[in-house]
Design a protein around this motif. Structure first.
Motif, PDB file in Angstrom:
ATOM      1  N   HIS A  24      -3.770  -6.563  -2.385  1.00 12.58           N
ATOM      2  CA  HIS A  24      -4.472  -5.321  -2.711  1.00 12.58           C
ATOM      3  C   HIS A  24      -5.980  -5.485  -2.628  1.00 12.58           C
ATOM      4  O   HIS A  24      -6.713  -4.810  -3.357  1.00 12.58           O
ATOM      5  CB  HIS A  24      -4.120  -4.901  -4.149  1.00 12.58           C
ATOM      6  N   HIS A  57      -6.587   5.347  -4.191  1.00  9.23           N
ATOM      7  CA  HIS A  57      -5.137   5.350  -4.423  1.00  9.23           C
ATOM      8  C   HIS A  57      -4.634   4.149  -5.218  1.00  9.23           C
ATOM      9  O   HIS A  57      -3.588   4.224  -5.854  1.00  9.23           O
ATOM     10  CB  HIS A  57      -4.355   5.496  -3.100  1.00  9.23           C
ATOM     11  N   ASP A  58      -5.362   3.039  -5.208  1.00  8.50           N
ATOM     12  CA  ASP A  58      -4.869   1.851  -5.915  1.00  8.50           C
ATOM     13  C   ASP A  58      -5.712   1.475  -7.142  1.00  8.50           C
ATOM     14  O   ASP A  58      -5.430   0.467  -7.773  1.00  8.50           O
ATOM     15  CB  ASP A  58      -4.833   0.646  -4.959  1.00  8.50           C
ATOM     16  N   ASP A  61      -3.501   1.338 -10.131  1.00  6.11           N
ATOM     17  CA  ASP A  61      -2.163   0.819  -9.815  1.00  6.11           C
ATOM     18  C   ASP A  61      -1.524   0.211 -11.069  1.00  6.11           C
ATOM     19  O   ASP A  61      -2.193  -0.450 -11.854  1.00  6.11           O
ATOM     20  CB  ASP A  61      -2.318  -0.253  -8.727  1.00  6.11           C
ATOM     21  N   CYS A  69      -3.148   3.389 -15.800  1.00  4.30           N
ATOM     22  CA  CYS A  69      -2.237   3.903 -14.774  1.00  4.30           C
ATOM     23  C   CYS A  69      -1.686   5.297 -15.090  1.00  4.30           C
ATOM     24  O   CYS A  69      -1.723   6.188 -14.246  1.00  4.30           O
ATOM     25  CB  CYS A  69      -1.101   2.889 -14.587  1.00  4.30           C
ATOM     26  N   SER A 100       3.310   6.119  -4.602  1.00  4.11           N
ATOM     27  CA  SER A 100       3.998   4.823  -4.687  1.00  4.11           C
ATOM     28  C   SER A 100       5.450   4.835  -4.232  1.00  4.11           C
ATOM     29  O   SER A 100       6.172   5.807  -4.438  1.00  4.11           O
ATOM     30  CB  SER A 100       3.988   4.326  -6.137  1.00  4.11           C
ATOM     31  N   LEU A 102       8.964   3.803  -5.139  1.00  2.00           N
ATOM     32  CA  LEU A 102       9.660   3.515  -6.402  1.00  2.00           C
ATOM     33  C   LEU A 102      11.165   3.537  -6.174  1.00  2.00           C
ATOM     34  O   LEU A 102      11.917   4.173  -6.924  1.00  2.00           O
ATOM     35  CB  LEU A 102       9.274   4.557  -7.464  1.00  2.00           C
ATOM     36  N   SER A 106      11.339   7.328  -5.342  1.00  2.00           N
ATOM     37  CA  SER A 106      10.136   7.648  -4.557  1.00  2.00           C
ATOM     38  C   SER A 106      10.162   9.144  -4.249  1.00  2.00           C
ATOM     39  O   SER A 106      11.230   9.728  -4.082  1.00  2.00           O
ATOM     40  CB  SER A 106      10.150   6.888  -3.230  1.00  2.00           C
ATOM     41  N   GLN A 118       0.236   8.678   1.753  1.00  2.00           N
ATOM     42  CA  GLN A 118       1.445   7.878   1.521  1.00  2.00           C
ATOM     43  C   GLN A 118       1.878   7.162   2.803  1.00  2.00           C
ATOM     44  O   GLN A 118       2.205   5.969   2.785  1.00  2.00           O
ATOM     45  CB  GLN A 118       2.581   8.760   0.996  1.00  2.00           C
ATOM     46  N   ASP A 121      -0.521   4.263   3.449  1.00  2.00           N
ATOM     47  CA  ASP A 121      -0.297   3.145   2.512  1.00  2.00           C
ATOM     48  C   ASP A 121       0.950   2.367   2.924  1.00  2.00           C
ATOM     49  O   ASP A 121       0.970   1.133   2.923  1.00  2.00           O
ATOM     50  CB  ASP A 121      -0.136   3.721   1.099  1.00  2.00           C
ATOM     51  N   ARG A 122       1.988   3.085   3.322  1.00  2.00           N
ATOM     52  CA  ARG A 122       3.243   2.434   3.709  1.00  2.00           C
ATOM     53  C   ARG A 122       3.123   1.725   5.056  1.00  2.00           C
ATOM     54  O   ARG A 122       3.750   0.689   5.267  1.00  2.00           O
ATOM     55  CB  ARG A 122       4.375   3.470   3.708  1.00  2.00           C
ATOM     56  N   CYS A 162      10.629  -1.650 -10.517  1.00  3.10           N
ATOM     57  CA  CYS A 162       9.415  -2.147 -11.188  1.00  3.10           C
ATOM     58  C   CYS A 162       9.704  -3.427 -11.979  1.00  3.10           C
ATOM     59  O   CYS A 162       8.802  -4.241 -12.188  1.00  3.10           O
ATOM     60  CB  CYS A 162       8.827  -1.089 -12.115  1.00  3.10           C
TER      61      CYS A 162
END
Ligand code: ADP
Ligand code: NI
Length: 214
Positions: A24, A57-58, A61, A69, A100, A102, A106, A118, A121-122, A162
């Motif tokens: 990150h 965006h992070d 996090d 968060c 994120s 998830l 998600s 999104q 990021d992916r 998580c």
């Protein structure tokens, strides 16, 4: 005005991630910004909203800043202190909230701007850079690269995802290989195509070497 706030956001994120080595670092955010801009232009999304959301965006996090968060406090305070109006702050916070991965929890972002961020990021989690980031993350969390005794888990929800401490190779099955099919923009899908093939080939080669076949 736009360039001023973008420069301030760049400086803010750069400072926050100066000591980050788990995948990150600042350059992750920078790549997400550039890719999200590219997607936004193709998709006709609002560029400034996409740029600010990508840059922030992070910063809240759950792994890097668990105490801010839930309320996305760092992003919110940054935007407030730079005079962004409440409506725009709420739009950006929603984009960050929906970004994120998830597992089965998600979400597909509710705005085109969120889809751009999104997907960007992916995209940074797959391809050659995604492979590099996954091993950097695994090393920084003291995880084994691979353990044939540990099988990947299918269909994890947010809580299970998580809480999991997967090996890096299992992370490919639990997240990375799923990402190309989860792209929500046509531009993202196009970009994910070759990166998805690349991680598939990498995994095949890794396991062939591991099993003594090559
Ligand atoms: P993002 O910034 O894309 O939302 P994450 O916060 O999920 O990514 O994780 C940061 C990076 O670490 C990503 O490249 C992700 O694939 C990788 N990563 C997350 N969990 C693991 C894991 N268990 N093993 C290896 N890499 C992981
Ligand atoms: Ni990210």
């Amino acid at each position: 005005m736009n360039q001023n706030i973008l420069n301030a956001a760049i400086e803010f994120v750069h400072g926050l991630f100066a000591d980050e080595y788990s995948g990150h670092d600042w350059y992750h955010t920078y790549r997400v910004l550039r890719t999200a801009e590219k997607i936004a232009v193709q998709e006709g999304a609002d560029l400034l909203t996409v740029q600010l959301s990508a840059l922030l965006h992070d910063v809240d996090d759950r792994k890097l800043s668990p105490e801010t968060c839930a309320e996305k406090l760092r992003a919110r305070l940054f935007l407030e202190s730079h005079g962004v109006c409440t409506g725009e702050i709420n739009r950006i916070i929603k984009i960050i909230d929906e970004v994120s991965f998830l597992g089965t929890d998600s979400v597909v972002p509710s705005t085109i701007e969120g889809c751009c961020v999104q997907d960007a990021d992916r995209l940074d989690a797959i391809g050659a850079i995604g492979i590099g980031r996954a091993f950097a993350y695994g090393g920084s969390h003291h995880r084994l690269m691979h353990d044939p005794q540990e099988l990947p888990v299918d269909g994890m929800d947010a809580a299970a995802y998580c809480a999991s401490c997967s090996t890096t190779i299992n992370h490919f099955y639990e997240k990375l290989l799923l990402l190309p099919a989860l792209m929500t923009t046509a531009t993202g899908r196009n970009l994910a195509d070759s990166r998805g093939k690349y991680i598939n080939d990498f995994l095949e080669e890794f396991l062939a070497e591991w099993n003594g076949e090559r």
